[in-house]
Enzyme design. Structure first.
Site, PDB file in Angstrom:
ATOM      1  N   CYS A 505       4.162   4.121   1.098  1.00  0.00           N
ATOM      2  CA  CYS A 505       4.277   5.245   2.027  1.00  0.00           C
ATOM      3  C   CYS A 505       3.197   5.200   3.100  1.00  0.00           C
ATOM      4  O   CYS A 505       3.321   5.827   4.149  1.00  0.00           O
ATOM      5  CB  CYS A 505       4.218   6.573   1.279  1.00  0.00           C
ATOM      6  SG  CYS A 505       2.600   6.978   0.622  1.00  0.00           S
ATOM      7  N   MET A 506       2.125   4.426   2.833  1.00  0.00           N
ATOM      8  CA  MET A 506       1.030   4.329   3.796  1.00  0.00           C
ATOM      9  C   MET A 506       0.817   2.902   4.293  1.00  0.00           C
ATOM     10  O   MET A 506      -0.143   2.627   5.010  1.00  0.00           O
ATOM     11  CB  MET A 506      -0.270   4.829   3.156  1.00  0.00           C
ATOM     12  CG  MET A 506      -0.247   6.300   2.759  1.00  0.00           C
ATOM     13  SD  MET A 506      -0.035   7.369   4.191  1.00  0.00           S
ATOM     14  CE  MET A 506      -1.530   7.031   5.092  1.00  0.00           C
TER      15      MET A 506
END
Length: 537
Positions: A505-506
């Site tokens: 997600c990052m």
């Protein structure tokens, strides 16, 4: 025309340029005289066309009609070239300096590519004629401008649209508007229950996703569990897999709507609309996902409800039927002796059904006289009729999130690149140049030097595995890692005995401080080939 185009790149467009210049007056009011009404601008424009045409003894609409005919012809020719590669690479490109695509960003983005719409701007714009030329080209012949320029325009338009909803690069840290909880064991079912009825205006906002793992525990994540990227990736992998029953694979492993979906799911149209909306969410977030769509399906979706694919597209759906029909088309014997009629047989979960291609088709024999009609009807049924409901629902969902006129800037294969990224080798030098570091790492840290030494020695398949491990997509971003967001980052995981892990997600790789290249390579390859699941440590 084929001879002309082979000998003179876009020779026909020299004629079209003449049409365009006389047709420009219709658009010459764009960005000018904002106090006048649309009807007043149209009247003034047509008066200018009449004056210019009369001086040349030409009907006011002659050039416009010729332009329309030629652009339609070029569209058909370009579509065939996209499938069969008749012309050399770059053959269709015009002089790029003629068209300032950035000027379109001044205009109302919801109307700039919509035929017949009045486009005005409260902001200063480039010269009226230049802007009108660019608008006409992008509406009618977008393929004469380079793909990357159109892709940049598409991404900028998406950026402007996101800005309308208070979105930006820092959106992962702002207060979100909607929260959902999804179990990994029931990704599609939970997402459908939570999001199907959510209006597109809400879908375009940020929302928090909490993932629950297979043990029933909520996974750790940034922003109170909001791991949107991971959720969208897992959703796509689940929902678009053939095991769900919504899609089938062609012989070359590309997906298209399941013609027999009604046997598996009740009220399938609502599911296809939801799937289209979720793909729109992926595009809206500028994420890349590995969904290999069949080209004919993409074309049907983006071209609109009245699009009818022709016989030539059948090869991408069913090569065997396409080959048999080609044989039939060139058969020089008595076609009636083949004992064919105007029907086709389908099979869904062991249930056989005979479909009439025309009324009373089972009683109509295929002969030399009606053979061409039989071939056209067979192709029409397989490409259009049997999946029309699915395509219409999917298109409706996608259009609620993404302006389809923006997608019409691209061919089917180009649209696939927007969805899944370019099929090019991973440029590690570009990745290294735009990587961020944290946890005590820097670009000169010994562990980081060892890391890049090892990764530069990877073959392309290993590089793709690394990219997928960290970002969830094996293909590099369309415009390079410079515009990649969140930026690819490497964080110090501290414990040297651990394997590398990732937060997709990052776009974050958590790398322990290994002290030599042998250990670094061994641990990296083990981690990226094992395909470990997402868990923030």
């Amino acid at each position: 025309c084929l001879t002309l185009l082979r000998s003179d790149t876009l020779g026909i467009t020299k004629v079209m340029a003449k049409c365009m210049m006389l047709n420009l007056s219709v658009l010459s009011s764009y960005g000018a005289a904002p106090t006048r009404t649309s009807k007043q601008r149209s009247a003034a424009a047509m008066a200018a066309v009449r004056e210019r045409s009369q001086s040349a003894s030409v009907s006011p609409y002659a050039w416009a009609n010729l332009f329309k005919l030629l652009s339609s012809f070029l569209h058909s020719l370009h579509a065939r070239d996209a499938r069969a590669a008749v012309f050399p690479h770059g053959h269709w490109l015009a002089n790029a300096s003629q068209f300032d695509l950035n000027s379109l960003l001044w205009l109302d983005i919801s109307k700039v590519f919509t035929d017949g719409e009045d486009v005005t701007s409260e902001n200063p714009s480039p010269s009226t004629v230049s802007l009108a030329q660019t608008i006409i080209v992008m509406r009618t012949l977008p393929f004469i401008t380079p793909f990357l320029k159109r892709a940049k325009l598409f991404l900028r338009l998406l950026g402007k649209e996101r800005a309308l909803y208070g979105r930006g690069h820092n959106s992962l840290w702002v207060e979100h508007a909607y929260e959902i909880t999804v179990r990994r064991s029931h990704v599609y079912e939970d997402a459908f229950a939570e999001l199907c009825a959510l209006p597109a205006t809400e879908m375009k906002k940020d929302f928090v996703v909490s993932l629950v793992n297979f043990q029933g525990l909520e996974e750790a994540g940034i922003d109170g569990g909001g791991i949107l990227r991971e959720f969208l990736t897992v959703f796509v992998q689940t929902a678009f897999d053939s095991s769900m029953g919504f899609f089938k694979y062609t012989d070359d492993q590309r997906i298209y709507p399941n013609p027999q979906v009604g046997v598996v799911h009740e009220n399938p149209a609502i599911h296809y609309k939801f799937l289209g909306k979720m793909l729109g969410k992926v595009l809206f977030e500028s994420l890349l996902v590995d969904i290999p769509f069949a080209s004919f399906f993409i074309q049907k979706v983006i071209e609109g409800p009245n699009s009818k694919l022709s016989f030539d597209h059948l090869e991408s759906l069913d090569p065997e039927v396409y080959k048999n029909l080609l044989f039939l088309r060139s058969y020089d014997g008595d076609v009636a002796s083949l004992n064919l009629n105007f029907t086709m047989v389908t099979n869904a979960i062991g249930q056989t059904q005979v479909i009439d291609l025309k009324p009373g088709g089972s009683n109509i024999a295929v002969t030399n006289e009606n053979c061409a009609e039989y071939i056209a009807l067979m192709a029409d049924y397989k490409l259009n009729k049997q999946i029309e409901t699915q395509c219409a629902a999917f298109r409706e969902g996608l259009a609620s999130m993404i302006n389809l006129s923006w997608l019409r800037l691209f061919t089917a294969s180009e649209a696939q690149v927007l969805i899944s990224g370019a099929t090019v080798p991973v440029d590690i030098a570009d990745l290294k140049e735009h990587t961020h570091y944290s946890g005590g790492y820097s670009e000169n840290h010994p562990t980081i030097n060892i890391f890049w030494e090892v990764v530069f020695a990877f073959d392309n398949e290993q590089r793709q595995q690394l990219l997928k491990f960290v970002t969830s997509c094996s293909r590099p971003p369309l415009l390079g890692f410079k515009d990649f967001w969140p930026k690819f980052a490497i964080h110090n995981a501290q414990q040297v005995e651990r394997l590398p892990t990732a937060s997709t997600c990052m776009n974050l790789l958590k790398l322990p401080p290994y002290e030599n290249a042998v250990t670094m390579r061994e641990r990296l390859l083990y981690a990226i080939s094992a395909g470990a699941g997402f868990e923030l440590s």
